[in-house]
Design an enzyme around this catalytic site. Structure first.
Site, short mmCIF file in Angstrom:
data_model
loop_
_atom_site.label_atom_id
_atom_site.label_comp_id
_atom_site.label_asym_id
_atom_site.label_seq_id
_atom_site.Cartn_x
_atom_site.Cartn_y
_atom_site.Cartn_z
CD GLU A 275 -2.81 1.63 2.30
OE1 GLU A 275 -3.67 2.38 2.32
OE2 GLU A 275 -2.33 0.54 3.24
CB CYS B 60 -7.09 2.97 4.53
SG CYS B 60 -7.24 2.44 5.75
CG ASN C 167 -9.01 -2.44 3.46
OD1 ASN C 167 -8.15 -3.39 3.24
ND2 ASN C 167 -8.65 -0.78 3.51
CD GLU C 168 -8.86 -2.55 7.67
OE1 GLU C 168 -8.88 -1.60 8.18
OE2 GLU C 168 -7.50 -2.96 7.79
#
EC number: 3.2.1.55
Length: 825
Positions: free
Chosen positions: A58, A247, A379-380
């Site tokens: 990332e 994120c 994602n999350e």
């Protein structure tokens, strides 16, 4: 795919005892603990996939621009803005001498590259690069390029220099007419870490995409990767590369970069922005507080994955934001567009060169498909129902057109709690193939939870452990992660993929710690955690061989400790604190009608008694702990009244406080006031014991009660039982797993001894016929040892051990990870 993991592992070592590098197997210390390991070579354990261990990339900590992406010029296209960072301007990292301004008008290079520099006659512009400056090495070549235009002939003089003088012979470029790309090459005459790139114009000119690349990139590729960083990743021999986030994927606007969206500069990561000519890739704000040039984009990720023999595993947004934003986008047309973009991504990766998106790939230099097999959606997400509604639509569309693609879901940002449980329930009910779990916990948590996957349903969704780490880069962190990894391997029939996170960190631009590889503009170095990952990745084996070891007895004795109050980015008032022993005796009572002399301030923030309350007023300060009482207290009831005054979160009420690094706290309204949890801190690292969704209202007084009995804790909020837990799980310091390498026939005995005592261990191979000499790789160091640019106390040492039979004794060093390769006869 076929990969040979062992070649950079223990099998590559010379079969000589590394004198002085590791404790010998017969060494004795004053502090020795006895263990036993029993192996059952006739039993068939879980098969281990080639792809089990991988890496997660990332763009955090300047991992891409200023990191893996080898471009040496920062803000090369003058696109920086306050959308990226409040301190940014279009001339960040540039100094203009003379006249020059950044322009956004119809004279731009192209519609997706909005800004350019208009440089006046006789003026120059100088770029400072990243870190201390542009790094050049004597004798090495550097490729300069720029897009430029000039109404009349203009000569650009391009120079590399530092404060001591020139770093290479200057080059001149003649510019005339409309936008065109111009090139030059430098050979550095000196080495410098503080270089500057200067471009001077004798007549007015417009500049864009000012670039300087080292010729010596990874595999000498154009628009390539920084060689040392790419080689460190390649040396892991990862089975997969998960990219681009994180994120980055599921935050920001889901709109595209177009006039219709107002040229949206805070977007989720959308793959089409990142392919094609670099000068046409739409810049974007980075969730982590800087800019993304997208010079390192989807094509480069796919190419790098292929180069290192890893499976590409891209992640696309599901139109539910996470990472504290927690918003579901309700726009059916936008959802359909993102689903189509995902189908187009698969075509870009796998389609023939004659297809629309396969042609784009081919034109970029790769006519052959990239063989994409797995793709993750989301994602999350903290909104499991909203996420899953959209996930199912993505999955249905992908399965209809590409039934061979494994579509990966996720379980939110934590290892437990309401979101986690709801997400897993939805995933099981929908027969999802694979679920991505993420957690960052204390070393103690990883030592306690080696058996986490022992009880997972063998017939349910498989697990992708996409992000995990133990909150530090010291050797004790590496030890705890190694112990946990033995449990991952033992459960290889459930845990199919696992990757540490984050991967890279530029030491001058850090948003997240710990990280696997650290670097600056002149060097890179492996963390202790990296050495663990490399040892496991290069010595996986193909199948688990069942084994058992003696273990530590269960934890006994009560939870002991004082009490504490704290806040996190929040102003809070506390009142009416009372601690009562189990027999009813009052241990502490404070209504703050006087001073706060019973309390010791051990954290940040600003505390004072105001109007009969104990108030923390700094709404930006984090971990503002104050403590009271006796660390020997046990079996007590804690009561406190709390009122949120301002800020982002809620309350932190601590109990079992031994010192500043060892305590429990009830975190009410944490994670930007989205959930509450009980966390345990051990030696400064925190792990989550219990979580629930919920928030704290500003201005409302809450009654908070904590009941501690033995090792059992019950929590009450406004008189209602909120939850409870029993903390009696041992942090097991001795863990093992045994695997078999089908190619070599080796048994690989992997042992983690995460304690300051040697582990004298009787090993019973269950009748297996093995050679008398084992090849040994050992990682051993002081628990607090940390690898740095100049010192690497955690480094693998290789040796041999003679005297192996089907029953033998080996003494594993204190604080060590040891791999024994036993050749079967």
């Amino acid at each position: 795919m076929s990969r040979i993991r062992w070649r950079y592992g223990t099998a590559a070592t010379a079969l000589l005892v590394a004198a002085g590098l590791v404790p010998t197997a017969t060494a004795h210390a004053e502090d020795v603990t006895d263990y036993s390991i029993t192996v059952d070579p006739a039993a068939k354990g879980a098969a281990i996939d080639d792809t089990m261990y991988g890496v997660f990339f990332e763009d955090i900590n300047r991992a891409a621009d200023g990191g893996l992406y080898a471009e040496l010029v920062q803000n090369r296209s003058f696109e920086y803005s306050t959308d990226d960072n409040r301190s940014y301007t279009p001339l960040t990292s540039w100094i203009v001498d003379g006249t020059g301004e950044v322009v956004n008008d119809a004279g731009r290079l192209n519609e997706r590259n909005r800004n350019y520099l208009s440089l006046g006659a006789g003026s120059s512009v100088t770029n400072a690069g990243y870190n201390t400056g542009i790094r050049v090495e004597q004798g090495k070549r550097y490729d300069f390029s720029v897009w430029a235009r000039a109404g009349s002939a203009s000569t650009l003089t391009v120079a590399l220099k530092d404060a001591a003088g020139t770093l290479a012979t200057a080059r001149q470029v003649a510019v005339e007419g409309g936008w065109a790309k111009y090139r030059a090459t430098f050979t550095a005459t000196r080495t410098s870490n503080r270089g500057r790139l200067a471009v001077a114009a004798n007549d007015a000119a417009a500049l864009d995409m000012v670039s300087l690349f080292p010729r010596d990139t990874y595999r000498n590729q154009q628009n390539g990767l920084r060689k040392d960083l790419a080689e460190k990743i390649a040396a892991l021999h990862p089975g997969f590369v998960r990219f681009p986030g994180g994120c980055l994927v599921n935050t920001g606007s889901m709109e595209d970069y177009s006039a219709a969206s107002g040229w949206q500069r805070k977007r989720s990561y959308q793959w089409k922005d990142t392919v094609g000519p670099v000068e046409e890739r739409a810049t974007n704000a980075n969730f982590w507080g800087y800019n993304q040039s997208y010079g390192l984009g989807y094509y480069e990720y796919f190419r790098f994955s292929e180069d290192i023999g890893a499976m590409p595993l891209p992640v696309v947004p599901a139109l539910v934001t996470g990472c504290g934003q927690n918003k579901a986008v309700d726009d059916e047309a936008l959802l359909k567009r993102h689903i189509q973009d995902t189908l187009d991504l698969i075509e870009f990766a796998n389609g023939p060169a004659t297809s629309k998106w396969g042609k784009v790939r081919a034109e970029m230099g790769h006519p052959r498909p990239f063989r994409l097999t797995h793709l993750e959606v989301g994602n999350e997400e903290n909104l499991p129902d909203e996420f899953f509604d959209r996930f199912k639509q993505f999955r249905a569309a992908i399965e209809a057109e590409y039934p061979d693609i494994t579509v990966v879901s996720n379980s939110g940002p934590d290892d437990a709690g309401t979101t986690f449980d709801t997400a897993w329930k939805l995933n099981r009910e929908a027969n999802v193939e694979m679920v991505d779990e993420h957690y960052y916990n204390s070393p103690n948590w990883f030592l306690q939870n080696n058996d986490r996957y022992d009880s997972y349903d063998r017939g349910g969704p498989k697990v992708f452990l996409g992000e995990y780490a133990s909150q530090g880069n010291a050797w004790k962190n590496g030890l705890s992660e190694a112990a946990f990894m033995t449990g991952l391997e033992r459960n290889a029939d459930v845990v199919k993929l696992a990757s540490y996170a984050p991967l890279l960190a530029n030491e001058d631009y850090v948003q997240w710690r710990p990280d696997l590889v650290w670097f600056n503009n002149r060097a890179s170095w492996n963390s202790a955690n990296y050495e663990v990952q490399k040892l496991f990745m290069n010595n996986v084996g193909d199948r688990v061989v069942p084994s058992k070891a003696t273990t530590t007895p269960d934890v006994s004795g009560p939870i002991t400790g004082a009490v504490g109050l704290s806040t996190w980015a929040t102003g809070t008032a506390y009142d009416d604190v009372k601690v009562t022993a189990a027999d009813g005796a009052t241990l502490l009572s404070d209504d703050f009608s006087g001073d706060a002399s019973k309390w010791t301030h051990t954290g940040a923030g600003s505390w004072s008694v105001q109007d009969g309350q104990y108030v923390q007023t700094d709404a930006a300060a984090e971990n503002t702990m104050v403590q009271a009482g006796d660390p020997s207290w046990h079996d007590y009831d804690l009561h406190v009244k709390a009122t949120k005054k301002s800020g982002k979160e809620g309350f932190l009420v601590a109990f079992g406080v031994k010192d500043t690094g060892n305590y429990y706290w009830w975190n009410l309204g944490g994670w930007n006031n989205t959930q509450s949890a009980v966390e345990q801190a051990v030696d400064g690292g925190k792990g989550t014991l219990l979580t629930k969704a919920g928030s704290i209202e500003t201005g409302r007084a809450y009654d908070i009660d904590v009941k501690v009995r033995g090792r059992q804790v019950t929590l009450y909020l406004d008189g209602q039982e909120w939850g409870g837990f029993t903390d009696d799980k041992p942090a097991e310091p001795f863990r093992q797993v045994v695997t078999k390498d089908a190619r070599t026939g080796d048994l690989i005995v992997k042992v983690v001894n995460a304690q300051p005592a040697e582990a004298r261990t009787a090993i019973d191979l269950g009748g297996a016929r093995v050679a008398s000499t084992a090849r040994v790789t050992t990682l051993a160091a002081d628990q607090d040892a940390v690898n740095t640019e100049t010192d690497a106390p955690v480094t693998p040492a290789t040796s041999t051990f003679s005297g192996v039979t089907d029953r033998f004794t080996y003494t594993f060093p204190a604080n060590s990870v040891t791999f024994l390769r036993l050749k079967q006869r």
